[in-house]
Design a protein around this motif. Structure first.
Motif, short mmCIF file in Angstrom:
data_model
loop_
_atom_site.label_atom_id
_atom_site.label_comp_id
_atom_site.label_asym_id
_atom_site.label_seq_id
_atom_site.Cartn_x
_atom_site.Cartn_y
_atom_site.Cartn_z
N LEU A 282 6.52 19.47 -4.82
CA LEU A 282 5.07 19.25 -4.84
C LEU A 282 4.51 18.74 -3.52
N PHE A 283 5.27 17.89 -2.84
CA PHE A 283 4.75 17.25 -1.63
C PHE A 283 5.39 17.79 -0.35
N ASN A 284 6.25 18.80 -0.52
CA ASN A 284 6.83 19.52 0.61
C ASN A 284 7.51 18.58 1.61
N GLN A 285 8.21 17.58 1.10
CA GLN A 285 8.94 16.66 1.95
C GLN A 285 9.99 15.94 1.12
N VAL A 286 11.01 15.44 1.80
CA VAL A 286 12.04 14.65 1.13
C VAL A 286 11.50 13.24 0.92
N PRO A 287 11.68 12.65 -0.25
CA PRO A 287 11.19 11.29 -0.49
C PRO A 287 11.72 10.31 0.56
N ASN A 288 10.85 9.44 1.00
CA ASN A 288 11.21 8.44 2.00
C ASN A 288 12.25 7.48 1.41
N GLU A 289 13.42 7.41 2.05
CA GLU A 289 14.50 6.57 1.52
C GLU A 289 14.15 5.09 1.52
N LYS A 290 13.10 4.73 2.22
CA LYS A 290 12.67 3.34 2.23
C LYS A 290 12.13 2.95 0.86
N TYR A 291 11.60 3.94 0.13
CA TYR A 291 10.99 3.68 -1.18
C TYR A 291 11.69 4.43 -2.31
N LYS B 47 11.69 0.51 -6.54
CA LYS B 47 10.47 -0.09 -6.01
C LYS B 47 9.23 0.47 -6.70
N VAL B 48 9.23 1.76 -6.96
CA VAL B 48 8.10 2.36 -7.68
C VAL B 48 8.07 1.86 -9.12
N ASP B 49 9.24 1.68 -9.71
CA ASP B 49 9.31 1.17 -11.08
C ASP B 49 8.71 -0.23 -11.19
N GLU B 50 8.93 -1.06 -10.19
CA GLU B 50 8.35 -2.40 -10.21
C GLU B 50 6.83 -2.34 -10.20
N MET B 51 6.27 -1.42 -9.42
CA MET B 51 4.82 -1.23 -9.40
C MET B 51 4.33 -0.73 -10.76
N TRP B 52 5.08 0.20 -11.34
CA TRP B 52 4.73 0.75 -12.64
C TRP B 52 4.72 -0.33 -13.72
N HIS B 53 5.74 -1.20 -13.72
CA HIS B 53 5.80 -2.28 -14.69
C HIS B 53 4.53 -3.13 -14.66
N LEU B 54 4.11 -3.50 -13.46
CA LEU B 54 2.94 -4.36 -13.32
C LEU B 54 1.67 -3.66 -13.77
N GLN C 134 0.83 -1.21 0.00
CA GLN C 134 0.00 0.00 0.00
C GLN C 134 0.86 1.25 0.00
N ASN C 135 1.95 1.25 0.77
CA ASN C 135 2.85 2.40 0.81
C ASN C 135 3.52 2.62 -0.54
N ILE C 136 3.95 1.53 -1.16
CA ILE C 136 4.59 1.66 -2.48
C ILE C 136 3.58 2.13 -3.51
N LEU C 137 2.34 1.67 -3.40
CA LEU C 137 1.29 2.14 -4.30
C LEU C 137 1.07 3.64 -4.16
N GLU C 138 1.09 4.15 -2.93
CA GLU C 138 0.91 5.59 -2.71
C GLU C 138 2.07 6.37 -3.31
N GLU C 139 3.28 5.82 -3.23
CA GLU C 139 4.43 6.48 -3.85
C GLU C 139 4.32 6.44 -5.36
N ALA D 13 17.05 12.59 -10.63
CA ALA D 13 17.23 13.83 -9.88
C ALA D 13 16.05 14.78 -10.11
N ASN D 14 15.55 14.82 -11.35
CA ASN D 14 14.37 15.65 -11.64
C ASN D 14 13.18 15.20 -10.81
N THR D 15 12.97 13.88 -10.76
CA THR D 15 11.87 13.33 -9.97
C THR D 15 12.03 13.69 -8.50
N TYR D 16 13.23 13.55 -7.99
CA TYR D 16 13.52 13.83 -6.58
C TYR D 16 13.19 15.29 -6.24
N ASN D 17 13.60 16.20 -7.12
CA ASN D 17 13.36 17.62 -6.89
C ASN D 17 11.88 17.98 -7.00
#
Length: 283
Positions: free
Chosen positions: A239-248, A181-188, A152-157, A230-234
């Motif tokens: 947009l979400f006013n937070q640093v991406p969670n390093e877990k994902y 991890k997000v790419d794996e969800m995208w593939h499916l 569910q967390n990866i889906l939200e990301e 890097a573009n995605t990270y920035n």
């Protein structure tokens, strides 16, 4: 069988109270397909339901948006109405806050405008709520048993990644790249072509020129992938006013080489990885 007078009046009233727009922006009307088409076989142009008894029908019939007319079954008409309602609400809210409606198709001059991007983010967030992701989540859990609890967390990301791609108009995979991890969800999701197509249609409100494509060879050029990541990270931080969670969202994504570990016992492997800041780390 033709509609009787009472049925005709009821459907006419329903069509008046329940306005649905075609993909060509024309107002659709409720009709019996047999009264509009000579062919006995008709279908919903969204879900392909065959021979619905009544449809929301586009009066424009043939034009540059649809070559053979356009119809929704009642279920798909409801979904389209929900999308319109969400869009109208978000636009009204923006106007009430003193903001103008963001132009989703011609905002090239506003790409660096944070208020425009945040207004667009609201729209895409509401549209994502109309997309059914249950099958994707279940499929991810089936393919990644060790990550089932995180699905569910990866889906939200993944949803956040779709918002980033939509706002940057990265339709051809040249601007932004996901984490592993997000790419794996995208593939499916992409491999489920029908559901992915429907998701893109909802996300972009039926705009056929807007579709997030996946480039299966996009990771071959490491430098370009690093730049896209890097573009995605920035964009994520903006947009979400937070640093991406390093877990994902890993900061390390490039494997440079694999060499034997220097030890007397043998059997070990040494892995070198490179961070986004060009720092090399040995694992």
């Amino acid at each position: 069988m033709s509609m009787n007078k009472s049925t005709d009046q009821a459907l006419s009233l329903l069509g008046t109270e329940f306005n649905v727009d075609c993909i060509c922006s024309s107002k659709m009307t409720i009709k019996q397909p047999s009264s509009e088409y000579n062919s006995a076989r008709t279908w919903c142009d969204s879900c392909n339901m065959a021979n619905p008894r009544f449809t929301y029908h586009c009066p424009q019939k043939k034009n540059k948006f649809h070559a053979m007319g356009y119809d929704y079954c009642f279920k798909c008409a409801v979904k389209q109405f929900q999308i319109q309602t969400v869009n109208n609400y978000v636009v009204k809210q923006s106007v009430d806050e003193g903001k103008s409606q963001p132009d989703m198709k011609n905002d090239d001059n506003n790409d660096d405008n944070i208020e425009t991007k945040l207004a667009q983010k609201k729209i895409f967030e509401q549209r994502l709520k109309l997309i059914e992701f249950t099958a994707l989540k279940t499929r991810y859990e089936r393919h990644h048993l060790n990550m089932a609890k995180e699905s569910q967390n990866i889906l939200e990301e993944y949803k956040k990644f779709l918002i980033i791609k939509a706002i940057t108009k990265d339709f051809n995979a040249t601007i932004c790249s996901p984490s592993f991890k997000v790419d794996e969800m995208w593939h499916l999701h992409v491999l489920d072509t029908k559901r992915y197509f429907d998701a893109m249609r909802i996300l972009f409100d039926g705009d056929k020129d807007s579709y997030i494509h996946h480039d299966v060879d996009g990771g071959l050029d490491i430098d370009k992938r690093k730049e896209r990541y890097a573009n995605t990270y920035n964009e994520y931080k903006l947009l979400f006013n937070q640093v991406p969670n390093e877990k994902y969202w890993e900061k390390i994504f490039e494997k440079k080489a694999v060499q034997p570990r220097a030890n007397n016992k043998g059997g070990g492997m040494q892995i070198f990885v490179k961070t986004l800041t060009n720092k090399t780390i040995t694992l």
